[in-house]
Write a protein that holds these residues in place. Sequence first.
Motif, PDB file in Angstrom:
ATOM      1  N   GLY A 155      -7.708  -3.398  -6.271  1.00 10.80           N
ATOM      2  CA  GLY A 155      -7.126  -2.112  -5.935  1.00 10.80           C
ATOM      3  C   GLY A 155      -5.673  -1.973  -6.311  1.00 10.80           C
ATOM      4  O   GLY A 155      -4.997  -1.052  -5.839  1.00 10.80           O
ATOM      5  N   ILE A 156      -5.154  -2.852  -7.165  1.00  7.81           N
ATOM      6  CA  ILE A 156      -3.742  -2.848  -7.551  1.00  7.81           C
ATOM      7  C   ILE A 156      -3.601  -2.155  -8.903  1.00  7.81           C
ATOM      8  O   ILE A 156      -4.304  -2.496  -9.858  1.00  7.81           O
TER       9      ILE A 156
ATOM     10  N   ARG B 192      -1.775   0.969  -4.776  1.00  5.70           N
ATOM     11  CA  ARG B 192      -1.234  -0.345  -4.415  1.00  5.70           C
ATOM     12  C   ARG B 192      -0.457  -0.910  -5.593  1.00  5.70           C
ATOM     13  O   ARG B 192      -0.850  -0.727  -6.755  1.00  5.70           O
ATOM     14  N   VAL B 193       0.618  -1.643  -5.296  1.00  3.02           N
ATOM     15  CA  VAL B 193       1.400  -2.340  -6.307  1.00  3.02           C
ATOM     16  C   VAL B 193       1.702  -3.742  -5.779  1.00  3.02           C
ATOM     17  O   VAL B 193       1.793  -3.963  -4.562  1.00  3.02           O
ATOM     18  N   ARG B 194       1.832  -4.667  -6.712  1.00  2.00           N
ATOM     19  CA  ARG B 194       2.187  -6.035  -6.353  1.00  2.00           C
ATOM     20  C   ARG B 194       3.605  -6.314  -6.839  1.00  2.00           C
ATOM     21  O   ARG B 194       3.892  -6.203  -8.031  1.00  2.00           O
ATOM     22  N   LEU B 195       4.492  -6.694  -5.912  1.00  2.00           N
ATOM     23  CA  LEU B 195       5.906  -6.821  -6.201  1.00  2.00           C
ATOM     24  C   LEU B 195       6.387  -8.240  -5.916  1.00  2.00           C
ATOM     25  O   LEU B 195       5.905  -8.898  -4.980  1.00  2.00           O
ATOM     26  N   SER B 196       7.337  -8.680  -6.730  1.00  2.00           N
ATOM     27  CA  SER B 196       7.971  -9.985  -6.547  1.00  2.00           C
ATOM     28  C   SER B 196       9.395  -9.791  -6.039  1.00  2.00           C
ATOM     29  O   SER B 196      10.087  -8.854  -6.453  1.00  2.00           O
ATOM     30  N   VAL B 197       9.817 -10.689  -5.156  1.00  2.00           N
ATOM     31  CA  VAL B 197      11.170 -10.649  -4.586  1.00  2.00           C
ATOM     32  C   VAL B 197      11.726 -12.065  -4.566  1.00  2.00           C
ATOM     33  O   VAL B 197      11.026 -13.036  -4.860  1.00  2.00           O
ATOM     34  N   ARG B 198      13.011 -12.176  -4.220  1.00  2.00           N
ATOM     35  CA  ARG B 198      13.623 -13.491  -4.098  1.00  2.00           C
ATOM     36  C   ARG B 198      12.940 -14.278  -2.983  1.00  2.00           C
ATOM     37  O   ARG B 198      12.459 -13.714  -2.014  1.00  2.00           O
TER      38      ARG B 198
ATOM     39  N   ARG C  95       0.859  -1.176   0.000  1.00  2.00           N
ATOM     40  CA  ARG C  95       0.000   0.000   0.000  1.00  2.00           C
ATOM     41  C   ARG C  95       0.903   1.236   0.000  1.00  2.00           C
ATOM     42  O   ARG C  95       1.550   1.549   0.994  1.00  2.00           O
ATOM     43  N   VAL C  96       0.907   1.938  -1.102  1.00  2.00           N
ATOM     44  CA  VAL C  96       1.881   3.009  -1.318  1.00  2.00           C
ATOM     45  C   VAL C  96       1.459   4.265  -0.563  1.00  2.00           C
ATOM     46  O   VAL C  96       0.319   4.727  -0.683  1.00  2.00           O
ATOM     47  N   THR C  97       2.405   4.789   0.209  1.00  2.00           N
ATOM     48  CA  THR C  97       2.198   6.091   0.859  1.00  2.00           C
ATOM     49  C   THR C  97       3.013   7.195   0.196  1.00  2.00           C
ATOM     50  O   THR C  97       2.641   8.369   0.261  1.00  2.00           O
ATOM     51  N   GLN C  98       4.115   6.805  -0.458  1.00  2.00           N
ATOM     52  CA  GLN C  98       4.950   7.778  -1.170  1.00  2.00           C
ATOM     53  C   GLN C  98       5.569   7.096  -2.383  1.00  2.00           C
ATOM     54  O   GLN C  98       6.062   5.968  -2.293  1.00  2.00           O
TER      55      GLN C  98
END
Length: 342
Positions: free
Chosen positions: A225-226, A180-186, A165-168
């Motif tokens: 909401g993404i 909102r963004v959906r991110l992938s990580v290791r 949930r992006v605040t900045q």
Amino acid sequence: MRGQRMAEQGRTPGRTQGYAGTWPPRQAAQAGGFAPAGFSVWPSFIAKLREWIAAEAGAGRLLPWVPIAFGVGIAFYFAAEHEPVAPVAAVAAIGLCVAAFLLRRQKLFPFAVMVAATAAGFATATWKTKLIGHGVLARPMYAVSLSGFVETRDIRERTDRFVLRVTQMESPRGQTKLERVRLSVRKGTAPAVGSFVELKARLQPPLAPMRPGSYDFGRDIFFQGIGASGFVTGSIKTLEPPLSGGLSLRYAALMQGLRDAIDARIRTALDGDKRAIATALLTGRRDAITTPVNDAMFISGLGHVLSISGYHVVLCFSSIQEASLSTVFMGFSEKARDGFGR
């Protein structure tokens, strides 16, 4: 007279006897000309169809068709070529519902109810889209600085994924703002749910359907909401939140903590595929299931059981089946006891 009768029957002196007539026979042809053999079936079929419709519109049978008409209205919304006007859709739905109420003692009442339910579904989908409307990324963005709260975390087989949930949001090439963004990580590096993090990411617009009429990934994440998806390009820093995340975030963190505790308990009690399947059924984590077991579950048609929703469906069906069998056996036992008592 004899010659005339022979001519009518096609009889000629010295030749084989024959018969001349029209096709089809006059007894089979309907008045007005030729008609197909099965044409007389249609009136009876239409009468039977009217009888079925009248039975379905009877007392107590109309209600199950209302949600179907409501769903048809939602389908009409998604089939529209452009975004409908929300106030107009709402006013039309309210007016049709009032009209259906006023016609409750008329023969048109079933038809009015179906039309009103369809309009209500259309208006509901329109207002749902309007209420959750948010920004959607139109083109890729690189080296985007993001900070916000982690709402969900999904541990997968090869990578982890979480919703921020992006605040900045800061980008050197654009002023786009996303909620909102959906991110992938290791794998194993996803932050905890409820934490406040700061990171850099590469963002991509939502995926379009692979072919016309196929599954629309962009529509799915829009209603979540993404506004974009992507992957983290650097390290993730956990910071003190400048503001409270709200009650919903606290609830999400609590539930994720319970899932992690259940998963840890299962890992200490079981091992191998038993542990992986138990974890998938109770917490939804399927990353530890081996490929042979996963393939066997899907080939046998039991792959849906590995999800939490599928597990709940199986439990519900099993409970209903057990209750039904118990009722049958109880009735059989009573009848058998009465028979033996005689």
